[in-house]
Design a protein around this motif. Structure first.
Motif, PDB file in Angstrom:
ATOM      1  N   ASP A 157       0.965  -1.163   0.061  1.00  0.00           N
ATOM      2  CA  ASP A 157       0.010   0.136  -0.022  1.00  0.00           C
ATOM      3  C   ASP A 157       0.837   1.458   0.007  1.00  0.00           C
ATOM      4  O   ASP A 157       0.386   2.221   0.535  1.00  0.00           O
ATOM      5  N   GLY A 211       0.264   2.112  -3.679  1.00  0.00           N
ATOM      6  CA  GLY A 211      -0.907   2.815  -2.579  1.00  0.00           C
ATOM      7  C   GLY A 211      -1.533   3.685  -3.365  1.00  0.00           C
ATOM      8  O   GLY A 211      -2.679   3.800  -3.135  1.00  0.00           O
ATOM      9  N   ARG A 245      -4.050   2.069  -5.627  1.00  0.00           N
ATOM     10  CA  ARG A 245      -5.034   1.318  -4.686  1.00  0.00           C
ATOM     11  C   ARG A 245      -6.195   2.308  -4.163  1.00  0.00           C
ATOM     12  O   ARG A 245      -7.311   1.937  -4.258  1.00  0.00           O
ATOM     13  N   THR A 283      -5.058  -6.459   3.061  1.00  0.00           N
ATOM     14  CA  THR A 283      -4.392  -5.460   4.092  1.00  0.00           C
ATOM     15  C   THR A 283      -3.541  -6.172   5.099  1.00  0.00           C
ATOM     16  O   THR A 283      -4.121  -7.184   5.744  1.00  0.00           O
ATOM     17  N   GLY A 326      -1.535  -1.894   7.228  1.00  0.00           N
ATOM     18  CA  GLY A 326      -1.026  -1.511   6.251  1.00  0.00           C
ATOM     19  C   GLY A 326       0.559  -1.913   6.311  1.00  0.00           C
ATOM     20  O   GLY A 326       1.179  -2.095   7.070  1.00  0.00           O
TER      21      GLY A 326
END
Length: 348
Positions: A59, A64, A67, A156, A176
């Motif tokens: 992420d 990230g 996402r 996650t 994360g």
């Protein structure tokens, strides 16, 4: 404890003899990021069919950002790196690999994005399937193997971390990949969300058919252990008849495993996945300060320890040629053992 012992040519000959005429052994490498990249650069030197199974919990950075803008896509960064590691050696393949790894400069919306991340994200939307997107990109790269996501859903990482405040007994939940990798505390355990995410069917099939499954090196809590935290993936790794090789890191990673000894890495893996059997542990000779202690740990886990010089001299990174030379005999043994088991079933 043993070293690699064979020359590359001997390794290839031995593997071919064990696999049978016209048959290439099958290797599945699991991980993510730079650790998996280094492993694939080594494995491509062996005469084998390769599959990389990549974590999808990144992420940070470009992945990230994508996402957040495209919540349904799997983060492409580690997948892109694995494809680049397996790219063919023609001028066209090398051009595509260089282009996919190229990051846009400047300060605009594209700044910092590698071209390959955008290509994979776009292909996944056009084709409606991240596996199809990876296979299409692999064809462009003339890749010497297949790259698959651990799951077709973005995941996650959730970690339980201690020593984050004045209360030494307090345990905090950190979510994360970037936050877990950078935590100043000590990671006790990791898990994945959502827990009901399905493992990629093609990845499960590759693990089931493999002669050798390789786990590591890489960020232990965020690239290695996640493969054993996803229920479907863990079940496949426990059930496979493949030989299971764990490759240890050259050093502890600040944040994630700071202060960990080589044997502590194995203890953590075993604690997270007690049903996962390890057959062989490979470690760099210079990265093991107490070989006897590591040997005792591998013996307790029912594994065989191989110590070899697999690091680039004076650097904290693996030497692909030396790593391939150390894995070659392990692969040959895996193929031979599977052939023996197959003959045994045929005689039953």
């Amino acid at each position: 404890m043993t070293g690699p012992g064979e020359r590359d040519g001997d390794v290839v000959a031995e593997i071919g003899a064990g696999a049978g005429a016209g048959t290439r052994p099958r290797i599945v490498a699991l991980g993510g990021g730079h650790g998996l990249f280094a492993m694939l650069q080594a494995l491509r030197r062996l005469d084998a069919d390769l599959t990389a199974v990549v974590t999808v919990a990144d992420d940070g950075g470009s992945s990230g950002r994508l996402r957040r803008e495209l919540p349904a896509i799997v983060p492409p960064g580690d997948l892109r790196m694995a494809l680049a590691a397996l790219a063919g050696e023609t001028d066209e393949a090398e051009l595509w690999a260089t282009t996919l790894q190229h990051r846009f400069a400047g300060e605009g919306a594209l700044a910092g994005h590698p071209v390959g991340n955008l290509v994979l994200a776009g292909l996944a939307e056009v084709l409606g399937d991240p596996v199809a997107a990876l296979d299409a990109t692999a064809r462009l790269l003339q890749a010497r193997g297949r790259v698959l996501p651990m799951s077709c859903r973005p995941l996650t990482i959730v970690a339980q971390v201690e020593r984050l405040d004045a209360d030494p007994a307090a345990v905090r939940t950190i979510r994360g990949q970037v936050a877990v990798a950078a935590t100043p505390g000590r990671v006790r355990s990791v898990d994945l969300e959502p827990r009901d995410a399905a493992a990629c069917p093609e990845a499960l099939a590759a693990v089931a058919a493999a002669d050798l499954v390789v786990l590591g090196p890489g960020s232990w809590f965020t690239s290695v252990l996640p493969h054993l935290m996803l229920p479907g993936s863990a079940a496949g790794l426990v059930a496979t008849a493949a030989h299971r090789l764990v490759v240890l890191n050259l050093s502890a990673q600040p944040g994630e495993t700071e202060g960990f000894s080589p044997e502590q890495h194995l203890d953590v893996l075993s604690a997270h996945a007690p049903a996962f059997r390890i057959d062989t542990v490979l470690a760099d000779s210079g990265a093991v300060p107490l070989p006897g202690r590591l040997a005792a740990t591998t013996d307790r886990l029912g594994a065989r320890l191989v110590l070899a010089d697999i690091a680039v001299p004076g650097e904290s990174r693996h030497d692909p040629t030396a790593l391939a030379a150390a894995i070659g005999p392990v692969l040959a043994r895996a193929v031979s053992d599977r052939a023996v088991r197959g003959r045994g079933r045929g005689q039953a």
